[in-house]
Design a protein around this motif. Sequence first.
Motif, PDB file in Angstrom:
ATOM      1  N   PRO A  41       2.812  12.891   5.537  1.00 23.37           N
ATOM      2  CA  PRO A  41       1.446  13.427   5.352  1.00 23.37           C
ATOM      3  C   PRO A  41       1.204  14.683   6.168  1.00 23.37           C
ATOM      4  O   PRO A  41       1.844  14.901   7.209  1.00 23.37           O
ATOM      5  CB  PRO A  41       0.571  12.276   5.853  1.00 23.37           C
ATOM      6  N   ASP A  42       0.276  15.508   5.688  1.00 23.08           N
ATOM      7  CA  ASP A  42      -0.149  16.680   6.447  1.00 23.08           C
ATOM      8  C   ASP A  42      -1.203  16.314   7.482  1.00 23.08           C
ATOM      9  O   ASP A  42      -1.284  16.941   8.545  1.00 23.08           O
ATOM     10  CB  ASP A  42      -0.734  17.736   5.499  1.00 23.08           C
ATOM     11  N   LEU A  43      -2.031  15.324   7.158  1.00 18.17           N
ATOM     12  CA  LEU A  43      -3.128  14.928   8.036  1.00 18.17           C
ATOM     13  C   LEU A  43      -3.309  13.416   7.927  1.00 18.17           C
ATOM     14  O   LEU A  43      -3.336  12.874   6.821  1.00 18.17           O
ATOM     15  CB  LEU A  43      -4.413  15.633   7.623  1.00 18.17           C
ATOM     16  N   ILE A  44      -3.414  12.749   9.067  1.00 17.30           N
ATOM     17  CA  ILE A  44      -3.602  11.303   9.098  1.00 17.30           C
ATOM     18  C   ILE A  44      -4.988  11.005   9.662  1.00 17.30           C
ATOM     19  O   ILE A  44      -5.288  11.356  10.808  1.00 17.30           O
ATOM     20  CB  ILE A  44      -2.532  10.607   9.956  1.00 17.30           C
ATOM     21  N   VAL A  45      -5.832  10.386   8.863  1.00 18.42           N
ATOM     22  CA  VAL A  45      -7.171   9.997   9.296  1.00 18.42           C
ATOM     23  C   VAL A  45      -7.127   8.526   9.680  1.00 18.42           C
ATOM     24  O   VAL A  45      -6.860   7.662   8.841  1.00 18.42           O
ATOM     25  CB  VAL A  45      -8.217  10.235   8.189  1.00 18.42           C
ATOM     26  N   CYS A  46      -7.368   8.242  10.945  1.00 19.97           N
ATOM     27  CA  CYS A  46      -7.339   6.867  11.448  1.00 19.97           C
ATOM     28  C   CYS A  46      -8.748   6.287  11.390  1.00 19.97           C
ATOM     29  O   CYS A  46      -9.657   6.778  12.075  1.00 19.97           O
ATOM     30  CB  CYS A  46      -6.824   6.826  12.878  1.00 19.97           C
ATOM     31  N   GLY A  47      -8.937   5.279  10.576  1.00 14.53           N
ATOM     32  CA  GLY A  47     -10.230   4.632  10.443  1.00 14.53           C
ATOM     33  C   GLY A  47     -10.404   3.551  11.492  1.00 14.53           C
ATOM     34  O   GLY A  47     -10.118   2.384  11.250  1.00 14.53           O
ATOM     35  N   ASP A  68       0.845  -1.193   0.000  1.00 15.43           N
ATOM     36  CA  ASP A  68       0.000   0.000   0.000  1.00 15.43           C
ATOM     37  C   ASP A  68       0.876   1.238   0.000  1.00 15.43           C
ATOM     38  O   ASP A  68       2.085   1.160  -0.191  1.00 15.43           O
ATOM     39  CB  ASP A  68      -0.963  -0.026   1.199  1.00 15.43           C
ATOM     40  N   GLY A  69       0.276   2.409   0.222  1.00 13.66           N
ATOM     41  CA  GLY A  69       1.035   3.654   0.235  1.00 13.66           C
ATOM     42  C   GLY A  69       0.341   4.731  -0.570  1.00 13.66           C
ATOM     43  O   GLY A  69      -0.892   4.741  -0.693  1.00 13.66           O
ATOM     44  N   ALA A  70       1.109   5.651  -1.151  1.00 13.31           N
ATOM     45  CA  ALA A  70       0.547   6.709  -1.984  1.00 13.31           C
ATOM     46  C   ALA A  70      -0.095   6.077  -3.220  1.00 13.31           C
ATOM     47  O   ALA A  70       0.519   5.240  -3.882  1.00 13.31           O
ATOM     48  CB  ALA A  70       1.630   7.699  -2.395  1.00 13.31           C
ATOM     49  N   ILE A  71      -1.320   6.459  -3.523  1.00 12.00           N
ATOM     50  CA  ILE A  71      -2.052   5.839  -4.623  1.00 12.00           C
ATOM     51  C   ILE A  71      -1.470   6.254  -5.969  1.00 12.00           C
ATOM     52  O   ILE A  71      -1.245   5.429  -6.850  1.00 12.00           O
ATOM     53  CB  ILE A  71      -3.554   6.197  -4.521  1.00 12.00           C
ATOM     54  N   ASP A  72      -1.217   7.536  -6.136  1.00 12.55           N
ATOM     55  CA  ASP A  72      -0.570   8.064  -7.348  1.00 12.55           C
ATOM     56  C   ASP A  72       0.454   9.080  -6.866  1.00 12.55           C
ATOM     57  O   ASP A  72       0.097  10.159  -6.406  1.00 12.55           O
ATOM     58  CB  ASP A  72      -1.609   8.721  -8.264  1.00 12.55           C
ATOM     59  N   ILE A  73       1.724   8.724  -6.950  1.00 10.32           N
ATOM     60  CA  ILE A  73       2.770   9.530  -6.326  1.00 10.32           C
ATOM     61  C   ILE A  73       2.807  10.954  -6.881  1.00 10.32           C
ATOM     62  O   ILE A  73       3.060  11.911  -6.145  1.00 10.32           O
ATOM     63  CB  ILE A  73       4.149   8.844  -6.458  1.00 10.32           C
ATOM     64  N   GLU A 100       2.203  14.230  -4.529  1.00 12.62           N
ATOM     65  CA  GLU A 100       3.198  15.286  -4.356  1.00 12.62           C
ATOM     66  C   GLU A 100       2.622  16.676  -4.616  1.00 12.62           C
ATOM     67  O   GLU A 100       3.047  17.649  -4.007  1.00 12.62           O
ATOM     68  CB  GLU A 100       4.394  15.037  -5.269  1.00 12.62           C
ATOM     69  N   ARG A 101       1.659  16.806  -5.507  1.00  5.97           N
ATOM     70  CA  ARG A 101       1.129  18.132  -5.816  1.00  5.97           C
ATOM     71  C   ARG A 101      -0.194  18.450  -5.108  1.00  5.97           C
ATOM     72  O   ARG A 101      -0.783  19.500  -5.333  1.00  5.97           O
ATOM     73  CB  ARG A 101       0.960  18.301  -7.326  1.00  5.97           C
ATOM     74  N   SER A 102      -0.645  17.561  -4.241  1.00 11.69           N
ATOM     75  CA  SER A 102      -1.897  17.787  -3.517  1.00 11.69           C
ATOM     76  C   SER A 102      -1.755  18.976  -2.569  1.00 11.69           C
ATOM     77  O   SER A 102      -0.705  19.183  -1.962  1.00 11.69           O
ATOM     78  CB  SER A 102      -2.281  16.533  -2.739  1.00 11.69           C
ATOM     79  N   PHE A 105     -13.771  13.758  -7.600  1.00 10.23           N
ATOM     80  CA  PHE A 105     -13.687  12.713  -6.579  1.00 10.23           C
ATOM     81  C   PHE A 105     -12.554  11.746  -6.906  1.00 10.23           C
ATOM     82  O   PHE A 105     -11.815  11.303  -6.027  1.00 10.23           O
ATOM     83  CB  PHE A 105     -15.011  11.958  -6.479  1.00 10.23           C
ATOM     84  N   ASP A 106     -12.445  11.403  -8.181  1.00  9.84           N
ATOM     85  CA  ASP A 106     -11.407  10.484  -8.624  1.00  9.84           C
ATOM     86  C   ASP A 106     -10.021  11.046  -8.321  1.00  9.84           C
ATOM     87  O   ASP A 106      -9.162  10.355  -7.764  1.00  9.84           O
ATOM     88  CB  ASP A 106     -11.560  10.248 -10.134  1.00  9.84           C
ATOM     89  N   ASP A 107      -9.792  12.299  -8.671  1.00  9.03           N
ATOM     90  CA  ASP A 107      -8.496  12.924  -8.433  1.00  9.03           C
ATOM     91  C   ASP A 107      -8.194  13.037  -6.938  1.00  9.03           C
ATOM     92  O   ASP A 107      -7.045  12.887  -6.507  1.00  9.03           O
ATOM     93  CB  ASP A 107      -8.454  14.319  -9.073  1.00  9.03           C
ATOM     94  N   ALA A 108      -9.231  13.324  -6.147  1.00  2.68           N
ATOM     95  CA  ALA A 108      -9.033  13.461  -4.705  1.00  2.68           C
ATOM     96  C   ALA A 108      -8.590  12.134  -4.092  1.00  2.68           C
ATOM     97  O   ALA A 108      -7.661  12.097  -3.276  1.00  2.68           O
ATOM     98  CB  ALA A 108     -10.320  13.950  -4.042  1.00  2.68           C
ATOM     99  N   LEU A 109      -9.242  11.046  -4.481  1.00  2.89           N
ATOM    100  CA  LEU A 109      -8.851   9.736  -3.972  1.00  2.89           C
ATOM    101  C   LEU A 109      -7.438   9.393  -4.407  1.00  2.89           C
ATOM    102  O   LEU A 109      -6.611   8.970  -3.597  1.00  2.89           O
ATOM    103  CB  LEU A 109      -9.821   8.660  -4.461  1.00  2.89           C
ATOM    104  N   ARG A 110      -7.141   9.588  -5.678  1.00  2.69           N
ATOM    105  CA  ARG A 110      -5.844   9.193  -6.219  1.00  2.69           C
ATOM    106  C   ARG A 110      -4.710  10.078  -5.709  1.00  2.69           C
ATOM    107  O   ARG A 110      -3.542   9.708  -5.797  1.00  2.69           O
ATOM    108  CB  ARG A 110      -5.911   9.197  -7.744  1.00  2.69           C
ATOM    109  N   GLY A 111      -5.046  11.216  -5.125  1.00  4.87           N
ATOM    110  CA  GLY A 111      -4.044  12.085  -4.522  1.00  4.87           C
ATOM    111  C   GLY A 111      -3.818  11.820  -3.046  1.00  4.87           C
ATOM    112  O   GLY A 111      -3.093  12.563  -2.381  1.00  4.87           O
ATOM    113  N   SER A 112      -4.418  10.769  -2.530  1.00  9.39           N
ATOM    114  CA  SER A 112      -4.267  10.414  -1.116  1.00  9.39           C
ATOM    115  C   SER A 112      -3.377   9.180  -0.966  1.00  9.39           C
ATOM    116  O   SER A 112      -2.845   8.659  -1.942  1.00  9.39           O
ATOM    117  CB  SER A 112      -5.637  10.161  -0.482  1.00  9.39           C
ATOM    118  N   ALA A 113      -3.215   8.717   0.258  1.00 16.21           N
ATOM    119  CA  ALA A 113      -2.417   7.517   0.538  1.00 16.21           C
ATOM    120  C   ALA A 113      -3.154   6.654   1.551  1.00 16.21           C
ATOM    121  O   ALA A 113      -3.937   7.156   2.361  1.00 16.21           O
ATOM    122  CB  ALA A 113      -1.033   7.891   1.066  1.00 16.21           C
ATOM    123  N   VAL A 114      -2.892   5.347   1.489  1.00 12.79           N
ATOM    124  CA  VAL A 114      -3.542   4.382   2.381  1.00 12.79           C
ATOM    125  C   VAL A 114      -2.497   3.437   2.950  1.00 12.79           C
ATOM    126  O   VAL A 114      -1.658   2.892   2.207  1.00 12.79           O
ATOM    127  CB  VAL A 114      -4.609   3.556   1.637  1.00 12.79           C
TER     128      VAL A 114
END
Length: 216
Positions: free
Chosen positions: A149-155, A20-25, A29-31, A103-112
């Motif tokens: 990361p700037d913000l970590i959301v813990c699920g 796992d990790g950054a979905i689209d590096i 990087e530009r998020s 929505f697509d770009d927002a998801l792909r600009g995140s990391a898991v």
Amino acid sequence: MIFDEWKNREIHKGKFFITDGAIDIERWERSNIKILFILKEAYSRTPDSEGEWDLASHLNKGLHIVRGKMWKTVSQWCLGIQKLVSSGEICIFDESYKGNKEFDDALRGSAVINLKKSSGYSSSNNADLLQYVESDWDLLKTQIDELKPDLIVCGSTWPLIKSKISYKKCGEWLYKSDSYYFVDFWHPANQYPNKLNYYSLLSALRLSIQKWKPKT
């Protein structure tokens, strides 16, 4: 992140491993805000067999390919947080993620990141997950540090990792370590309505935005 050491640890040997990790590096990087989701475990149909699969590459195919409500929910949270950072306001909840490039770009600009990267099941057991946190925290911490990361959301994972972190509470569901802001929130696969999830998370973050918002 190089996962060779991870896969060769005793707790993972001979098991189906999910990276796992950054979905689209490049998008990461530009998020305008780098949002990392720490979740429990990814799972496969054959969790006890050997093999490997890359979650980030799968998610990078886009919401028109990725199945399941959970990732649509994550995309709604990502876009809402990005717009909160940009405007300072909570945007109206929008269910039209199907075919919506934002929505697509927002998801792909995140990391898991999943705490448990092998032999995952659809239903998690906290005692089991804690074994993986104990075994792999050094590598999980390295993975977080590499992403910055700037913000970590813990699920639903904050209770599983908070003993590993020196932190202080600084907002509603918000905790600050030496380097990162953690949000203690529900898992995106929870059964609450999407709208409730969205406004609960965004309202809490808006109250403390001046603390966690990236400096420009």
